[in-house]
Enzyme design. Structure first.
Site, PDB file in Angstrom:
ATOM      1  N   GLU A  99       0.808  -1.217   0.000  1.00 35.35           N
ATOM      2  CA  GLU A  99       0.000   0.000   0.000  1.00 35.35           C
ATOM      3  C   GLU A  99       0.841   1.266   0.000  1.00 35.35           C
ATOM      4  OE1 GLU A  99      -0.501  -2.626   1.909  1.00 35.35           O
ATOM      5  OE2 GLU A  99      -2.611  -3.246   1.778  1.00 35.35           O
ATOM      6  N   PHE A 118     -11.882  -7.009  13.814  1.00 34.64           N
ATOM      7  CA  PHE A 118     -10.793  -7.468  12.950  1.00 34.64           C
ATOM      8  C   PHE A 118     -10.433  -6.403  11.922  1.00 34.64           C
ATOM      9  CE2 PHE A 118      -9.551  -9.673   8.953  1.00 34.64           C
ATOM     10  CZ  PHE A 118      -8.321 -10.154   9.406  1.00 34.64           C
ATOM     11  N   GLN A 119      -9.177  -6.068  11.841  1.00 34.97           N
ATOM     12  CA  GLN A 119      -8.623  -5.066  10.922  1.00 34.97           C
ATOM     13  C   GLN A 119      -9.253  -3.686  11.120  1.00 34.97           C
ATOM     14  OE1 GLN A 119      -8.481  -6.687   6.886  1.00 34.97           O
ATOM     15  NE2 GLN A 119      -6.491  -7.586   7.337  1.00 34.97           N
ATOM     16  N   LYS A 144     -17.624  -0.361   5.840  1.00 40.35           N
ATOM     17  CA  LYS A 144     -18.160  -1.332   4.875  1.00 40.35           C
ATOM     18  C   LYS A 144     -19.678  -1.224   4.724  1.00 40.35           C
ATOM     19  CE  LYS A 144     -17.746  -6.231   3.623  1.00 40.35           C
ATOM     20  NZ  LYS A 144     -17.059  -6.012   2.354  1.00 40.35           N
ATOM     21  N   MET A 164      24.398   8.261   2.442  1.00 42.64           N
ATOM     22  CA  MET A 164      24.318   9.567   3.093  1.00 42.64           C
ATOM     23  C   MET A 164      24.618   9.466   4.587  1.00 42.64           C
ATOM     24  SD  MET A 164      24.014  12.749   2.644  1.00 42.64           S
ATOM     25  CE  MET A 164      23.132  13.244   1.155  1.00 42.64           C
TER      26      MET A 164
END
Length: 561
Positions: A49, A111-112, A161, A475
Site C-alpha cells: 500500500e 478485525f482489521q 463497509k 548519506m
C-alpha cells in the site's frame, strides 16, 4: 437514481475526471472493487500500500491531475502513512480512500479495525470518516475540492463497509461550498507596491523559487520577473525545474547541498524575493544567519508559512502565479531603466562565485556517481522525468541533472522518504506513457519498495531504474565519516542482492557497469530498451556529496571537498 455506496464512490471519481486508481484490494473494500471492474477506470494493483500512495503522488506531480489510491482497512490503511506524510510535507494533492469496519463495530477492536482518521490527522490536509451513505457524495466532492485548492495536500476518506454497501438516491453535486474554508488567491493590492518599491531600491536582488511555483504553474511568470529585474534565481530542492537550469540567471540549488554561488548570493543579496517556499532548515541552515543583509518579500498561498521561520519585510499571501502576474504588471509601468547595467556589479560578483566550481569530481578507475548522472543527462538531453529515492542519489540527481522545465523532478523533499522513487516513477509513467521516466536510486533505498517491480511488469510500464550501488547507506555513511569519527555503525549493506538477477527474476532487463568505460554503453542500452530495466552501477563507495553544510550551521559555512 438510487445507487449503493460503492457506485457513488466510482460515479464521483468519474465526475472528477479520475481515470486511474492505484490500490490493493481487501475485504473492507471488496464491494468497491466489485463495481470498479464495471467501469472504465484503470486500476494499477501494487504490491504494497505504501507503493500505491507514492504512485498516486508521482502521478499527480507528473500530470497535474489528482492521484487516487484505494486500500483496505487496518494494515492496508496504516501502510499508507509514510506516503501520506510525504505528500503532506510536499503539498501534493492526492485522495486516499481507506476501507473501514462497519460503523456498528467501530471502537469494538474488530478485525482489521484501526482509527486511521485519528492516526492521519497530523499528516493530512483534511480527513473524513463517512458515517452515512447520504453524506458520501458530498464528502467525496469536498475531498477533491480541499485537496486541490489553497495550499494543496492529501485528503483521506475512511469508508465503513456498511456505508459502502448501503443505498441512497444519488444527486450529483456541482459546486462545493465550505463556509469556514476560503483560501486567499488574490494578493493584497497594498502589498504589491511595497514589493515594487523594494525592487527599485535593491542593488543586489535575488529570487528564491520553491515548489509552490511549480504547483501554481507560475514558472513563466517567474521567468518574466527575473528577466525584467535581472535578478539571479536559486531554487529549493522542490523548486528545481521552476526556472530553466540552462538560463544564465540560474544559480542552482540553495541550502545544505546547494551550490556555492547560490548560498553566497543569499548571504550578500539586499533583497530576497521568496516565492512558494517555506524556509525549512535544509534551505536556511542556521536561521539567524540566513540572508542577513536582505529585506525579504515572501509570496505564498499559505499564510501560516509566512514569518513561521524567517522574518519578512513584505508578506504577500496569494497564489504564486496570480501574484507574480500582478507584480509583473506593476513593474511594466515602472521606468526601471537598463537593468543589465544596474545589476552589472552584482552579476559580475556572482560570476566570480560561479567560477568557484564546487560541483566537481575526478573520474579515475572507479565509477563516480556524478559521472553516471551527467552521462544520463547528456544522453537524455535533460528531457526525462526524473524521480529519486532519498539520500546521496537524490542530492547528486539534484546537482548534476539539468532541469529546464517544471514537473520533471519528482522527489520526496520534506519527509525524505526512502522507497519513494520507484513507485513514484510508476505513477509518473502511468501519467505520461510517452515520456522517458527514470528513477535514480541507491542500493539501500531501492530495496524498500523493490517489490513494485511486479507492478511495473504486470502493467507494462517501461520505467528505467539507475542504481548507484555503493553497498552502503551512503548519506548516513557520509555523516558518520564527517561527524562521527568514521564510526560506520550499521550502514554497510553486505547482503545487497544481485540487481541484474533480480531484474531477470521479475522478467525485466538487468544491466551492470563496473568500470567507467561501461557507463555510457549501459545507459544507452538500458534507455533504449522498450521495457522495465535496472541498470546497476558499481560506484565509488567513499564518494561524498559536496558542497555540504553541517546541520545547524550557516549555509555559507560549506564543506567544499
Amino acid at each position: 437514481m438510487k445507487l449503493n455506496g460503492a457506485q457513488i464512490i466510482l460515479r464521483t471519481l468519474q465526475e472528477e475526471g479520475v481515470d486511474v486508481i492505484f490500490g490493493f484490494p481487501g475485504g473492507a473494500v471488496a464491494d468497491i472493487y466489485d463495481e470498479l471492474v464495471k467501469t472504465d477506470i484503470r486500476h494499477i494493483t501494487v504490491r504494497h500500500e505504501q507503493g500505491a500512495v507514492h504512485a498516486a503522488d508521482g502521478y499527480t506531480r507528473a500530470s497535474g491531475k489528482i492521484g487516487v489510491c484505494l486500500v483496505t482497512s487496518g494494515p492496508g490503511a496504516t501502510n499508507t502513512i509514510s506516503g501520506i506524510a510525504s505528500a503532506y510535507m510536499d503539498s501534493i494533492p492526492i485522495i486516499v480512500l481507506t476501507g473501514q469496519v462497519p460503523t456498528d463495530l467501530i471502537g469494538n477492536d474488530a478485525f482489521q479495525e484501526v482509527d486511521i482518521v485519528g492516526i492521519t490527522r497530523p499528516c493530512t490536509k483534511h480527513n473524513y470518516l463517512v458515517k452515512k451513505v447520504e453524506d458520501l457524495g458530498r464528502i467525496l466532492k469536498e475531498a477533491f475540492h480541499v485537496a486541490r485548492s489553497g495550499r494543496p495536500g492529501p485528503v483521506l476518506v475512511d469508508l465503513p463497509k456498511d456505508v459502502i454497501k448501503a443505498s441512497t438516491v444519488y444527486r450529483s453535486i456541482k459546486n462545493v461550498e465550505l463556509r469556514s474554508y476560503n483560501p486567499t488567491y488574490e494578493p493584497n493590492i497594498r502589498q504589491l507596491p511595497k514589493a515594487v518599491a523594494l525592487i527599485r531600491e535593491a542593488r543586489r536582488p535575488m529570487i528564491l523559487a520553491g515548489g509552490g511555483v511549480i504547483l501554481s504553474r507560475a514558472s513563466e511568470a517567474l521567468q518574466a520577473l527575473a528577466r525584467r529585474i535581472q535578478a539571479p534565481v536559486a531554487g529549493t530542492l522542490m523548486g528545481l525545474g521552476a526556472f530553466p537550469g540552462s538560463d544564465p540567471l540560474w544559480l542552482g540549488m540553495i541550502g545544505m547541498h546547494g551550490t556555492y554561488r547560490a548560498n553566497m548570493s543569499s548571504a550578500e543579496c539586499d533583497l530576497l524575493i521568496a516565492v512558494g517556499v517555506r524556509f525549512d532548515d535544509r534551505v536556511t541552515g542556521k536561521e539567524e544567519t540566513f540572508a542577513p543583509k536582505a529585506k525579504i518579500v515572501h509570496i505564498d498561498i499559505d499564510p501560516t508559512s509566512i514569518r513561521k521561520n524567517i522574518p519578512v519585510a513584505v508578506p504577500i499571501v496569494g497564489d504564486c502565479g496570480l501574484t507574480l502576474q500582478k507584480l509583473n504588471a506593476l513593474l511594466e509601468k515602472e521606468e526601471l531603466g537598463d537593468m543589465s547595467q544596474e545589476r552589472k556589479a552584482w552579476l559580475d560578483r556572482i560570476g566570480e562565485w560561479k567560477a568557484t566550481k564546487t560541483l566537481k569530481y575526478v573520474q579515475k578507475d572507479v565509477i563516480k556517481p556524478q559521472y553516471v548522472i551527467e552521462k544520463l543527462c547528456e544522453i537524455t538531453k535533460g528531457e526525462a522525468i526524473i524521480t529519486t529515492e532519498v539520500g546521496q542519489n537524490q542530492m547528486w540527481a539534484a546537482q548534476y541533472y539539468r532541469f529546464d522545465r517544471p514537473n520533471c523532478f519528482i522527489t520526496s523533499g520534506g519527509l525524505g522518504c526512502m522507497g519513494f522513487g520507484f513507485p513514484a516513477a510508476i505513477g509518473a509513467q502511468v501519467a505520461c506513457p510517452e515520456r522517458l521516466v527514470v528513477d535514480i536510486a541507491g542500493d539501500g533505498s531501492i530495496q524498500m519498495n523493490i517489490q513494485e517491480m511486479a507492478t511495473a511488469m504486470q502493467h507494462r510500464l517501461p520505467v528505467k531504474i539507475v542504481v548507484l550501488n555503493n553497498s552502503c547507506l551512503g548519506m548516513i555513511r557520509q555523516w558518520q565519516e564527517l561527524f562521527y569519527d568514521r564510526c560506520y555503525a550499521h550502514t554497510e549493506l553486505e547482503a545487497t542482492p544481485d540487481f541484474v538477477k533480480l531484474a531477470e527474476a521479475y522478467g525485466a532487463m538487468g544491466l551492470r557497469a563496473s568500470r567507467p568505460e561501461e557507463v555510457e554503453s549501459v545507459l544507452r542500452q538500458g534507455l533504449s530498451h522498450p521495457g522495465l530495466v535496472i541498470m546497476d552501477f558499481v560506484v565509488e563507495k567513499e564518494e561524498c556529496v559536496y558542497p555540504m553544510v553541517p546541520a545547524g550551521a550557516p549555509i555559507t559555512d560549506m564543506l567544499l571537498v
